[in-house]
Every structure is written in C-alpha cells, then in structure tokens.
Design a protein around this motif. Sequence first.
Motif, short mmCIF file in Angstrom:
data_model
loop_
_atom_site.label_atom_id
_atom_site.label_comp_id
_atom_site.label_asym_id
_atom_site.label_seq_id
_atom_site.Cartn_x
_atom_site.Cartn_y
_atom_site.Cartn_z
N TYR A 1 5.26 10.14 9.13
CA TYR A 1 3.97 10.11 8.85
C TYR A 1 3.57 8.86 8.34
O TYR A 1 2.41 8.68 7.78
CB TYR A 1 3.65 11.38 8.03
CG TYR A 1 3.52 12.88 8.87
CD1 TYR A 1 2.48 12.98 9.36
CD2 TYR A 1 4.85 13.55 8.92
CE1 TYR A 1 2.26 14.12 10.33
CE2 TYR A 1 4.51 14.54 9.76
CZ TYR A 1 3.37 14.74 10.41
OH TYR A 1 3.26 16.17 11.27
N GLY A 2 4.65 7.82 8.14
CA GLY A 2 4.04 6.43 7.56
C GLY A 2 3.37 6.83 6.42
O GLY A 2 3.82 7.32 5.62
N PRO A 3 2.26 5.92 6.31
CA PRO A 3 1.57 5.75 5.02
C PRO A 3 0.68 7.20 4.48
O PRO A 3 0.43 7.18 3.48
CB PRO A 3 0.56 4.79 5.26
CG PRO A 3 0.32 4.66 6.61
CD PRO A 3 1.72 4.84 7.14
N LEU A 4 0.88 8.09 5.47
CA LEU A 4 0.17 9.69 5.23
C LEU A 4 1.49 10.54 4.81
O LEU A 4 1.11 11.59 4.47
CB LEU A 4 -0.10 10.03 6.38
CG LEU A 4 -1.22 9.26 7.24
CD1 LEU A 4 -1.77 10.05 8.39
CD2 LEU A 4 -2.40 8.87 6.53
N ARG A 5 2.63 9.88 4.44
CA ARG A 5 3.62 11.01 4.31
C ARG A 5 3.60 11.63 2.90
O ARG A 5 4.15 12.83 2.79
CB ARG A 5 5.01 10.30 4.28
CG ARG A 5 5.37 9.15 3.08
CD ARG A 5 6.50 8.64 3.36
NE ARG A 5 6.65 7.76 4.29
CZ ARG A 5 6.95 6.57 4.55
NH1 ARG A 5 7.51 5.99 3.45
NH2 ARG A 5 6.94 5.92 5.61
N HIS A 6 2.69 11.14 1.85
CA HIS A 6 2.63 12.04 0.80
C HIS A 6 1.45 12.96 0.66
O HIS A 6 1.49 13.74 -0.30
CB HIS A 6 2.38 10.90 -0.43
CG HIS A 6 3.62 9.98 -0.50
ND1 HIS A 6 4.66 10.31 -1.03
CD2 HIS A 6 3.39 8.56 -0.94
CE1 HIS A 6 5.54 9.37 -1.18
NE2 HIS A 6 4.82 8.14 -1.05
N THR B 1 0.28 -1.89 -0.84
CA THR B 1 0.68 -0.71 -1.91
C THR B 1 -0.26 -1.26 -3.15
O THR B 1 -0.50 -2.32 -3.40
CB THR B 1 1.80 -0.68 -2.14
OG1 THR B 1 2.51 -1.90 -2.45
CG2 THR B 1 2.65 -0.24 -1.00
N ASP B 2 -0.26 -0.60 -4.16
CA ASP B 2 -0.86 -0.99 -5.48
C ASP B 2 0.42 -1.30 -6.25
O ASP B 2 1.59 -1.03 -5.97
CB ASP B 2 -1.95 -0.05 -6.30
CG ASP B 2 -1.13 1.24 -6.56
OD1 ASP B 2 0.18 1.24 -6.50
OD2 ASP B 2 -1.76 2.38 -6.84
N ALA B 3 0.02 -1.59 -7.66
CA ALA B 3 1.45 -2.15 -8.43
C ALA B 3 2.29 -0.82 -8.78
O ALA B 3 3.39 -1.36 -9.06
CB ALA B 3 0.79 -2.60 -9.90
N LEU B 4 1.84 0.16 -8.56
CA LEU B 4 3.05 1.30 -8.89
C LEU B 4 3.54 1.99 -7.46
O LEU B 4 4.12 2.87 -7.39
CB LEU B 4 2.02 2.92 -9.32
CG LEU B 4 1.41 2.49 -10.53
CD1 LEU B 4 0.63 3.86 -10.93
CD2 LEU B 4 2.37 2.51 -11.71
N GLY B 5 3.02 1.10 -6.51
CA GLY B 5 3.92 1.45 -5.17
C GLY B 5 3.07 2.40 -4.22
O GLY B 5 3.60 3.07 -3.36
N PHE C 1 -8.46 4.57 -0.11
CA PHE C 1 -7.58 5.56 -0.33
C PHE C 1 -6.52 5.30 -1.05
O PHE C 1 -6.02 4.39 -0.49
CB PHE C 1 -7.58 6.31 0.88
CG PHE C 1 -7.29 8.04 0.79
CD1 PHE C 1 -8.76 8.63 0.57
CD2 PHE C 1 -6.12 8.46 0.80
CE1 PHE C 1 -8.30 10.01 0.49
CE2 PHE C 1 -6.32 10.01 0.83
CZ PHE C 1 -7.44 10.78 0.54
N VAL C 2 -6.00 5.68 -1.96
CA VAL C 2 -4.62 5.41 -2.82
C VAL C 2 -3.92 6.83 -2.62
O VAL C 2 -4.33 7.74 -3.14
CB VAL C 2 -4.83 5.06 -4.12
CG1 VAL C 2 -3.52 4.76 -4.72
CG2 VAL C 2 -5.86 3.74 -4.17
N SER C 3 -2.76 6.62 -2.02
CA SER C 3 -1.92 8.03 -1.79
C SER C 3 -0.52 7.63 -2.43
O SER C 3 0.32 6.84 -1.69
CB SER C 3 -1.90 8.23 -0.31
OG SER C 3 -1.01 9.15 -0.16
N GLY C 4 0.02 8.59 -3.48
CA GLY C 4 1.61 8.39 -3.93
C GLY C 4 1.83 9.77 -3.97
O GLY C 4 1.29 10.79 -3.48
N ALA C 5 3.10 9.62 -4.36
CA ALA C 5 3.83 11.24 -4.32
C ALA C 5 3.17 12.27 -5.39
O ALA C 5 3.08 13.28 -4.80
CB ALA C 5 5.53 11.13 -4.77
#
Length: 187
Positions: A6-11, A112-116, A152-156
């Motif tokens: 899912y690439g950048p949608l994976r989280h 990505t942002d500073a937090l990945g 949109f910012v998407s992390g785990a």
Amino acid sequence: MSELDYGPLRHLTGVWRGDKGQDKSPEPDGVEENAYTETMRFTPAGDVDNAETQELVAVHYHLDVHRIRDGKMIHNQTGYWIWDADSGLIMHDFVIPRAVAVVAGGEYRGETDALGNFVFEVAAGQGHPEWQIAQSPFMIKNALTTAFEQRFVSGAEHLAYRQTTLVDIYGRKSFEHTDENELSRVE
Ligand code: HEM
C-alpha cells in the motif's frame, strides 16, 4: 498469496480519533468557528486495474465530525485514498452529503516529516484543471466549491491533516473554509 504493497497508504487501516479539530466555515455575516472531535475508519480496498494499464491500490474510509460545544454532527465524508506506484501519484476521491464530490490528486516522491511520517498533498479545482469537483445544481448556484487542497501526514500511530476548501457563497468569492485535526490510532 502475496501481500499488497500500500506504499504511503500503508499506515491508514484502522480506527483513528482526534479532538483537536478546528473548523472555519461560512456564515452569511462572516465566519463560524468550530472546535471538533473526529473519528476516521479506514479499511483496505485491495487492488484495482484501470484499462488494463493503470494498477492501483486503495484504502476506503468513512469519517464523522462532531462540534465539541453541542455534540452536533457537522461533517460526514466517505471516499478512497488511492496509490499508483508506477507513476508516483496519490489520489483522494470523496463525497460529502451536500451533493459535492471531489477527485483530487498529487505526486508523491517519498516525502516524510522529521519523525518519518509520510507527508502527501492533493488538490482539485481552480489551478488544477486535471482534478475536478462535481456538485449539484443548487450548490453550483448558491455555494460553489471552486478548489480543494489538502496536506496529509500519516504515521503508524499519528495522523494529521489540514485542508482548505474555497467556496463562493453569500455573494462572496473564494471564502476560505479551513479544517485541520490531529488523530491517534485507537484500533
Ligand atoms: C472537517 C471537515 C469539515 C467540517 C468540520 C465542515 C463543516 C462545515 C460547517 C460547520 C459549515 C457551515 C454549515 C452551515 O452553516 O449550515 C460548512 C459549510 C460548507 N462546507 Fe464544510 N466542512 C468540512 C469539510 C468540507 C469539505 C471537504 C467540503 C467540500 C469539498 C465542504 C464544503 C462545504 C460547503 C460547500 C459549505 C457551504 C454550505 C453552507 O454553509 O450552506 N466542507 N462546513
């Protein structure tokens, strides 16, 4: 059976909640400001082939927004985030219950942002002629959405967005209807 990428949608898959929402929306005599809570529910929608050439993966979602002051539901939305790995394109198509539909898109080049966390931007309407907004005759006449832009910012465990919707309404051009929120994973 291999797992889809899912690439950048994976989280995204799961349930997210946030209570830091800030809305600015149009009123006949100016601006209405609403603090809001929001729930987003994402489910995988699998892969899609278009015209036997374009290979996409998609995640479906539904979200609802409640005003903190009185608990009233002030927004409801459903749609898909879509990833085209071959062309590096992110798409976001969605509908809202005002009879407005948006097909927004943007390139994703690994930002990505500073937090990945993945950071992606999509837009439609004015200034983005390939990405369109469809709406009912009433809305075209009285509350025309001319543009939509979203970051949109998407992390785990973290999800955040800010967006601007331009609306011609109450005799004014390009009212900046803005919304932003930060959400955490609850499931
Ligand atoms: C978190 C997201 C959003 C929230 C909380 C929100 C909330 C609101 C609120 C409270 C109003 C004023 C309603 C009224 O006075 O009757 C409004 C108006 C409007 N919104 Fe949104 N909205 C959001 C997103 C969107 C999006 C994504 C679009 C379109 C793509 C959109 C299109 C409109 C339009 C066209 C109006 C003018 C209609 C009217 O005020 O009568 N909104 N929104």
